[in-house]
Write an enzyme that holds these catalytic residues in place. Structure first.
Site, PDB file in Angstrom:
ATOM      1  N   LYS A 268      35.053  37.421  39.601  1.00 28.47           N
ATOM      2  CA  LYS A 268      35.611  37.540  40.952  1.00 28.47           C
ATOM      3  C   LYS A 268      34.484  37.324  41.959  1.00 28.47           C
ATOM      4  O   LYS A 268      33.464  38.011  41.910  1.00 28.47           O
ATOM      5  CB  LYS A 268      36.237  38.933  41.148  1.00 28.47           C
ATOM      6  CG  LYS A 268      36.655  39.236  42.601  1.00 28.47           C
ATOM      7  CD  LYS A 268      37.327  40.604  42.738  1.00 28.47           C
ATOM      8  CE  LYS A 268      37.560  40.964  44.207  1.00 28.47           C
ATOM      9  NZ  LYS A 268      38.157  42.313  44.401  1.00 28.47           N
ATOM     10  N   ASP A 273      35.102  40.974  51.440  1.00 24.72           N
ATOM     11  CA  ASP A 273      36.483  41.436  51.373  1.00 24.72           C
ATOM     12  C   ASP A 273      36.724  42.436  52.496  1.00 24.72           C
ATOM     13  O   ASP A 273      36.443  43.616  52.362  1.00 24.72           O
ATOM     14  CB  ASP A 273      36.736  42.088  50.002  1.00 24.72           C
ATOM     15  CG  ASP A 273      38.135  42.698  49.911  1.00 24.72           C
ATOM     16  OD1 ASP A 273      38.987  42.369  50.761  1.00 24.72           O
ATOM     17  OD2 ASP A 273      38.361  43.489  48.957  1.00 24.72           O
ATOM     18  N   LYS A 280      40.441  47.024  55.896  1.00 22.34           N
ATOM     19  CA  LYS A 280      39.804  48.235  55.399  1.00 22.34           C
ATOM     20  C   LYS A 280      39.268  49.070  56.564  1.00 22.34           C
ATOM     21  O   LYS A 280      38.974  48.517  57.623  1.00 22.34           O
ATOM     22  CB  LYS A 280      38.615  47.843  54.492  1.00 22.34           C
ATOM     23  CG  LYS A 280      39.000  47.249  53.159  1.00 22.34           C
ATOM     24  CD  LYS A 280      37.764  46.909  52.334  1.00 22.34           C
ATOM     25  CE  LYS A 280      38.141  46.310  50.985  1.00 22.34           C
ATOM     26  NZ  LYS A 280      38.783  47.286  50.075  1.00 22.34           N
ATOM     27  N   ASP A 291      31.548  42.270  46.781  1.00 19.29           N
ATOM     28  CA  ASP A 291      32.794  42.010  46.076  1.00 19.29           C
ATOM     29  C   ASP A 291      32.743  40.683  45.297  1.00 19.29           C
ATOM     30  O   ASP A 291      33.718  40.273  44.684  1.00 19.29           O
ATOM     31  CB  ASP A 291      33.961  42.035  47.074  1.00 19.29           C
ATOM     32  CG  ASP A 291      35.273  42.463  46.441  1.00 19.29           C
ATOM     33  OD1 ASP A 291      35.236  43.066  45.360  1.00 19.29           O
ATOM     34  OD2 ASP A 291      36.328  42.169  47.029  1.00 19.29           O
ATOM     35  N   ASP A 350      44.810  43.517  50.726  1.00 21.39           N
ATOM     36  CA  ASP A 350      43.536  43.997  50.194  1.00 21.39           C
ATOM     37  C   ASP A 350      43.524  43.970  48.662  1.00 21.39           C
ATOM     38  O   ASP A 350      42.481  44.137  48.043  1.00 21.39           O
ATOM     39  CB  ASP A 350      43.272  45.416  50.712  1.00 21.39           C
ATOM     40  CG  ASP A 350      41.817  45.820  50.590  1.00 21.39           C
ATOM     41  OD1 ASP A 350      40.985  44.935  50.271  1.00 21.39           O
ATOM     42  OD2 ASP A 350      41.509  47.002  50.808  1.00 21.39           O
ATOM     43  N   GLU A 352      43.467  41.510  46.810  1.00 19.03           N
ATOM     44  CA  GLU A 352      43.272  40.059  46.810  1.00 19.03           C
ATOM     45  C   GLU A 352      42.597  39.549  45.544  1.00 19.03           C
ATOM     46  O   GLU A 352      42.793  38.402  45.161  1.00 19.03           O
ATOM     47  CB  GLU A 352      42.437  39.647  48.034  1.00 19.03           C
ATOM     48  CG  GLU A 352      40.909  39.743  47.886  1.00 19.03           C
ATOM     49  CD  GLU A 352      40.402  41.147  47.615  1.00 19.03           C
ATOM     50  OE1 GLU A 352      41.104  42.113  47.966  1.00 19.03           O
ATOM     51  OE2 GLU A 352      39.299  41.296  47.030  1.00 19.03           O
ATOM     52  N   ARG A 354      43.021  40.135  42.381  1.00 18.56           N
ATOM     53  CA  ARG A 354      43.956  39.706  41.324  1.00 18.56           C
ATOM     54  C   ARG A 354      44.625  38.383  41.664  1.00 18.56           C
ATOM     55  O   ARG A 354      44.996  37.633  40.777  1.00 18.56           O
ATOM     56  CB  ARG A 354      44.965  40.829  41.049  1.00 18.56           C
ATOM     57  CG  ARG A 354      45.843  41.168  42.217  1.00 18.56           C
ATOM     58  CD  ARG A 354      46.505  42.532  42.086  1.00 18.56           C
ATOM     59  NE  ARG A 354      45.587  43.641  42.368  1.00 18.56           N
ATOM     60  CZ  ARG A 354      45.915  44.921  42.295  1.00 18.56           C
ATOM     61  NH1 ARG A 354      47.135  45.264  41.931  1.00 18.56           N
ATOM     62  NH2 ARG A 354      45.034  45.864  42.557  1.00 18.56           N
TER      63      ARG A 354
HETATM   64  N1  BES Z   1      37.191  44.902  46.254  1.00 18.08           N
HETATM   65  C1  BES Z   1      38.139  45.942  46.317  1.00 18.08           C
HETATM   66  C2  BES Z   1      37.895  47.035  45.284  1.00 18.08           C
HETATM   67  C3  BES Z   1      36.781  47.988  45.593  1.00 18.08           C
HETATM   68  C4  BES Z   1      36.925  48.955  46.560  1.00 18.08           C
HETATM   69  C5  BES Z   1      35.626  47.948  44.854  1.00 18.08           C
HETATM   70  C6  BES Z   1      35.902  49.855  46.803  1.00 18.08           C
HETATM   71  C7  BES Z   1      34.613  48.852  45.091  1.00 18.08           C
HETATM   72  C8  BES Z   1      34.748  49.795  46.062  1.00 18.08           C
HETATM   73  C9  BES Z   1      39.534  45.380  46.054  1.00 18.08           C
HETATM   74  O1  BES Z   1      39.754  44.108  46.525  1.00 18.08           O
HETATM   75  C10 BES Z   1      40.482  46.272  46.753  1.00 18.08           C
HETATM   76  O2  BES Z   1      40.453  46.323  47.941  1.00 18.08           O
HETATM   77  N2  BES Z   1      41.302  46.970  45.985  1.00 18.08           N
HETATM   78  C11 BES Z   1      42.237  47.866  46.511  1.00 18.08           C
HETATM   79  C12 BES Z   1      43.515  47.641  45.766  1.00 18.08           C
HETATM   80  C13 BES Z   1      44.689  48.327  46.350  1.00 18.08           C
HETATM   81  C14 BES Z   1      45.034  47.759  47.703  1.00 18.08           C
HETATM   82  C15 BES Z   1      45.827  48.176  45.381  1.00 18.08           C
HETATM   83  C16 BES Z   1      41.727  49.284  46.307  1.00 18.08           C
HETATM   84  O3  BES Z   1      41.134  49.559  45.278  1.00 18.08           O
HETATM   85  O4  BES Z   1      41.896  50.096  47.210  1.00 18.08           O
HETATM   86 ZN    ZN Z   2      38.137  42.886  46.656  1.00 18.10          ZN
HETATM   87 MN    MN Z   3      40.398  44.113  48.540  1.00 16.44          MN
END
Ligand code: BES
Ligand code: ZN
Ligand code: MN
Length: 501
Positions: A268, A273, A280, A291, A350, A352, A354
């Site tokens: 990825k 992000d 966020k 990310d 967010d 994204e 996947r």
């Molecule tokens: N890149 C983030 C995951 C992440 C968040 C990694 C904080 C490390 C620290 C990912 O793209 C994301 O935002 N995931 C969301 C998914 C949710 C919206 C289902 C998350 O984990 O909050």
């Molecule tokens: Zn992300």
């Molecule tokens: Mn995200």
């Protein structure tokens, strides 16, 4: 930095510094004992006076020790002898390196690699020492106008092994350790690079620079137009709010004949992000430059692999993309048709990673892979579940999951399995499309993997969530270089290179 292995006695070494261990309470290691004898009890005298207890990480630098050819002796506290485990060993090595680097010894002979570490052999001790040395000397100062550099930095380190029989093993450990270290540094450099410089195209350029150094490593770019042609609409949707175009970079490493199915590593590569329209909170949002940690890990592992010239075929994929809010950005409610033909209702922009990965995972079907492993800072839920110490492994293929977990164990870059049972799949149901991109709060890491599993039916596949391990926050903020050691170990094992042979 240069590394060597030797097998000799400490008093006969002619070096800027000899490094030997002292256990708690004031007990000399065999090498320290030898130095003590030729110096007529000089070291034991100091200890008796209370200069060093031997607690883990304590250091005492001695000059002009009688009857010893080297200029200095560094006594290193190693804690209780029976409690010396791998974590302590690595910490001790790191501290030793930092100390040598600051105290003017430009070279040293280290006898800590002879100490007994629970369940670990010479190969492991030397290799870990090389990797720890590299990590503790790592700096990211490319963007500072004033660079602080030690006046007399450590340039060469020799590890002593207990017998000449183990020299081969030690040399092999140095070779492997250096290859891993090189990949780790590259991964850290890429991941630490700020998002205004490290864009999806920049990632492709880094890959290109590495490929130029090796004949059997070649780059292929899949740009926005090519993606549109292929119907990679989920990947494109994530990027459409960003001024920086997406770029998927393929790194083809050919170490075996063309008819051997490749191992495919997909990273990825969200160079930033922001969350997109589902933006966020601003606190620590800068950390979302990391990310692209999965892509950085793949880049690093490809570098290690090329350095080792292993006899396997491997394709590394850097799925570069940026997720931004904009008038053109994709939105919650959008329904996307992925490259696989399956449709996805976006419930949160967010989620994204996947969406980018699902199309990259469909794309790699064309290589008829032996196995596919994807690496992603995919979910915050993974940080909650496992913290900073283990990456998550999710796979429906048990042997592959075990292989990855073992590789993590051997390389001290550990991973832990989470379930990927069918029961969790229902959480992705959508009234409007084949699935949503959001599974809800419970089991967030698992539902994210469930989503990916729907795009990986044609090959053996494992997913690794590295959200908690790829970087650390706080005062020493920065990329850790994980999972490069695990991935390199995985490739070493796949190539049939077993540690002790
Ligand atoms: N890149 C983030 C995951 C992440 C968040 C990694 C904080 C490390 C620290 C990912 O793209 C994301 O935002 N995931 C969301 C998914 C949710 C919206 C289902 C998350 O984990 O909050
Ligand atoms: Zn992300
Ligand atoms: Mn995200």
């Amino acid at each position: 930095m240069e590394f060597n292995v030797k097998s000799g006695s400490p008093e006969k070494q002619r070096s800027a510094c000899i490094v030997v261990g002292v256990f708690e309470p004031r007990r000399l290691s065999p090498a320290a004992e030898q130095l003590d004898q030729v110096s007529d009890g000089y070291i034991s005298n100091l200890l008796r006076r209370g200069d060093l207890e031997g607690k883990a990480g304590q250091m005492l630098l001695l000059h002009n020790v009688p009857n010893i050819l080297s200029e200095r002796v560094l006594l290193v506290g190693c804690g209780k002898e029976r409690e010396l485990d791998e974590r302590q060993y690595k910490q001790i090595i790191s501290k030793t390196i930092a100390n040598l680097n600051e105290t003017g010894s430009m070279e040293a002979v280290c006898f800590l690699s002879e100490l007994h570490v629970k369940a670990r052999d010479t190969y492991w001790k030397v290799r870990q020492a090389v990797e720890a040395a590299n990590s503790s000397l790592y700096t990211f100062n490319q963007l500072k106008t004033k660079k602080e550099e030690p006046r007399r930095p450590l340039r060469k380190l020799v590890f002593n092994v207990p017998s000449r029989r183990e020299l081969n093993l030690g040399e092999r450990a140095v070779k492997h350790g250096l290859a891993v270290a090189k990949g780790v540094s590259l991964c850290r450099d890429a991941a630490n690079m700020p998002p205004n410089i490290c864009t999806p195209v920049w990632l492709a350029e880094q890959a290109e620079q590495i490929a130029e150094q090796y004949d059997n490593l070649n780059i292929e770019r899949v740009d926005r137009d090519a993606m549109a042609e292929l119907g990679m609409n989920a990947y494109l949707a994530v990027s459409q709010g960003s001024a920086n175009p997406p770029m998927m970079t393929l790194m083809h490493y050919r170490g075996a004949s063309d008819d051997k199915a490749p191992i495919v590593l997909v990273g990825k590569g969200l160079t930033f992000d922001s969350g997109g329209i589902s933006i966020k909170p601003s606190e620590a949002m800068d950390e979302m430059k990391y990310d692209m940690g999965g892509a950085a890990g793949v880049l690093g592992a490809m570098q290690s692999l090329a350095e080792l010239q292993l006899p396997i075929n491997v394709i590394g994929v850097l799925a570069g993309c940026e997720n931004m809010p904009d008038g053109k950005a994709y939105r919650p409610g959008d329904v996307l048709t992925t490259m696989s033909g399956q449709t996805v209702e976006v419930l949160n922009t967010d989620a994204e990673g996947r969406l980018v990965l699902c199309d990259a995972l469909t794309y790699v079907e064309r290589f008829n892979p032996d196995v596919v492993v994807d690496l992603a800072t995919l979910t915050g839920a993974c940080v909650i579940a496992l913290g900073a110490h283990a990456s998550a492994v999710l796979s429906t293929h048990n042997p592959l999951a075990h292989e990855l977990i073992n590789a993590g164990e051997q390389s001290s870059d550990r991973a832990w399995r989470m379930p990927l049972w069918d029961e969790y799949q229902d959480m992705l149901d959508s009234p409007f499309a084949d699935m949503t991109n959001l599974g809800g709060r419970p089991a967030g890491t698992i539902t994210a993997a469930c989503f990916l599993s729907r795009f990986t039916k044609k090959y053996q596949w494992a997913h690794m969530d590295i959200a908690g391990t790829a970087w650390q926050g706080g005062k020493n903020k920065g990329s850790t270089g994980r999972p490069v050691p695990l991935l390199t170990q995985f490739l070493l094992s796949r190539a049939g290179e077993v540690a002790g042979e």
